[in-house]
Design a protein around this motif. Structure first.
Motif, PDB file in Angstrom:
ATOM      1  N   THR A 134      20.684  41.262 -13.219  1.00 23.54           N
ATOM      2  CA  THR A 134      20.996  41.756 -14.579  1.00 23.54           C
ATOM      3  C   THR A 134      21.951  42.839 -14.381  1.00 23.54           C
ATOM      4  N   ARG A 135      22.545  43.268 -15.454  1.00 29.32           N
ATOM      5  CA  ARG A 135      23.296  44.484 -15.423  1.00 29.32           C
ATOM      6  C   ARG A 135      22.898  45.481 -16.355  1.00 29.32           C
ATOM      7  N   PRO A 164      11.476  41.785  -9.788  1.00 28.05           N
ATOM      8  CA  PRO A 164      12.710  42.828  -9.694  1.00 28.05           C
ATOM      9  C   PRO A 164      12.704  43.810  -8.268  1.00 28.05           C
ATOM     10  N   GLY A 165      14.167  43.779  -7.683  1.00 23.73           N
ATOM     11  CA  GLY A 165      14.139  44.484  -6.688  1.00 23.73           C
ATOM     12  C   GLY A 165      14.754  45.826  -6.971  1.00 23.73           C
ATOM     13  N   SER A 204      25.824  48.645  -4.739  1.00 27.28           N
ATOM     14  CA  SER A 204      25.659  49.552  -3.755  1.00 27.28           C
ATOM     15  C   SER A 204      24.171  50.234  -3.709  1.00 27.28           C
ATOM     16  N   THR A 205      23.582  50.220  -2.670  1.00 25.16           N
ATOM     17  CA  THR A 205      22.267  50.890  -2.564  1.00 25.16           C
ATOM     18  C   THR A 205      22.571  52.368  -2.506  1.00 25.16           C
ATOM     19  N   PRO A 206      21.232  53.232  -2.632  1.00 27.90           N
ATOM     20  CA  PRO A 206      21.331  54.606  -2.751  1.00 27.90           C
ATOM     21  C   PRO A 206      22.071  55.091  -1.225  1.00 27.90           C
ATOM     22  N   THR A 225      24.854  49.551 -13.522  1.00 27.65           N
ATOM     23  CA  THR A 225      23.809  49.124 -12.618  1.00 27.65           C
ATOM     24  C   THR A 225      23.460  47.684 -12.556  1.00 27.65           C
ATOM     25  N   THR A 226      22.975  47.181 -11.482  1.00 26.09           N
ATOM     26  CA  THR A 226      22.345  45.886 -11.476  1.00 26.09           C
ATOM     27  C   THR A 226      21.129  45.749 -10.793  1.00 26.09           C
ATOM     28  N   THR A 227      20.286  45.003 -11.330  1.00 25.74           N
ATOM     29  CA  THR A 227      19.124  44.755 -10.651  1.00 25.74           C
ATOM     30  C   THR A 227      18.757  43.251 -10.302  1.00 25.74           C
ATOM     31  N   PRO A 228      18.414  43.093  -9.130  1.00 21.91           N
ATOM     32  CA  PRO A 228      18.308  41.781  -8.563  1.00 21.91           C
ATOM     33  C   PRO A 228      16.723  41.497  -8.705  1.00 21.91           C
TER      34      PRO A 228
END
Length: 198
Positions: free
Chosen positions: A18-19, A38-39, A172-174, A190-193
C-alpha cells in the motif's frame, strides 16, 4: 485474487504494497481479513542519480563488484537474508537467479570481505523512463556504520547514469532513508508491505 495464489501450491507467499497516498478506505481491514500481515512502513524516496554517485572509500579489506553467476547470486541472497534477520531462503535465492537470467537489465552488486558478502543491493531500471530502482540494500549488522552501504549505492548510481537513467527511487527502511536523504533523495510518500504466507 488470493484464491488464484492459493490454488497454485508453488506460491508460498504474496506481498501487497500500500502507499501512504492511497485513497482506499477499508483496504487495511480487508487485507487483514484475508490473512495478510502488515510489515514495517518504509519511505518511498526519489531524486537525481548524480547525488549518490560520488566515490565512496571502502574500509580496508572490503571490495566491491557486480555479480551475475549463480553461485554469487545465491551467496548474495543468503547474505541479504542474514542482514534482514530472516532464515536463509532457497526459494528467494531461486527467484533472484531466475530474475537475473530473465532480465539482463537487473544488476546485482556486492561488497565482500575475505570472500564473504557483507553488503548487497540491486539496480532495476524502469523500462521506458529515466528512472532506476535501488532495491534489496542490505548490510550485515556487524558491518554497518562503515560506509559500505553508501559505496554499494554509489556503484549502482554510477551504473544507472552510464546507462542513461537520471533518477533513482527506493523503498527505504529507517536504516537507508537517512543515507539516501544525505545524497539528495527526498521522501515522496510511504509504503507498507502486507504479506500473506501459506
Amino acid at each position: 485474487m488470493l484464491e488464484h495464489f492459493r490454488a497454485d501450491a508453488g506460491v508460498v507467499e504474496v506481498e501487497w504494497k500500500t502507499r501512504g497516498h492511497d485513497l482506499a478506505p477499508g483496504l487495511h481491514e480487508a487485507l487483514l481479513g484475508h490473512g495478510f500481515e502488515p510489515g514495517e512502513r518504509e519511505s518511498v524516496m526519489i531524486g537525481p542519480a548524480d547525488g549518490p554517485a560520488a566515490d565512496v572509500p571502502l574500509p580496508p579489506g572490503v571490495t566491491l563488484r557486480r555479480v551475475q553467476g549463480e553461485d554469487d547470486v545465491r551467496a548474495m541472497s543468503a547474505a541479504a537474508d542474514r542482514a534482514f534477520g530472516d532464515p536463509e531462503s532457497t526459494r528467494r535465492a531461486d527467484d533472484l537467479v531466475l530474475r537475473v537470467a530473465r532480465d539482463p537489465q537487473v544488476e546485482l552488486w556486492v561488497a565482500e570481505a575475505d570472500g564473504t558478502v557483507v553488503c548487497s543491493g540491486r539496480l532495476e531500471p524502469v523500462p521506458g523512463t529515466g528512472v532506476a530502482g535501488l532495491w534489496g540494500g542490505a548490510t550485515l549488522p556487524q558491518w554497518r556504520g562503515r560506509g559500505i552501504y553508501r559505496a554499494v549505492t554509489a556503484a549502482r548510481a554510477r551504473s544507472a547514469l552510464r546507462r542513461g537513467y537520471r533518477y533513482l527511487h527506493s523503498d527505504s527502511t529507517p536504516y537507508s532513508r537517512p543515507i539516501l536523504q544525505r545524497c539528495g533523495l527526498v521522501e515522496v510518500t510511504t509504503t507498507t508491505p502486507y504479506e500473506w504466507h501459506r
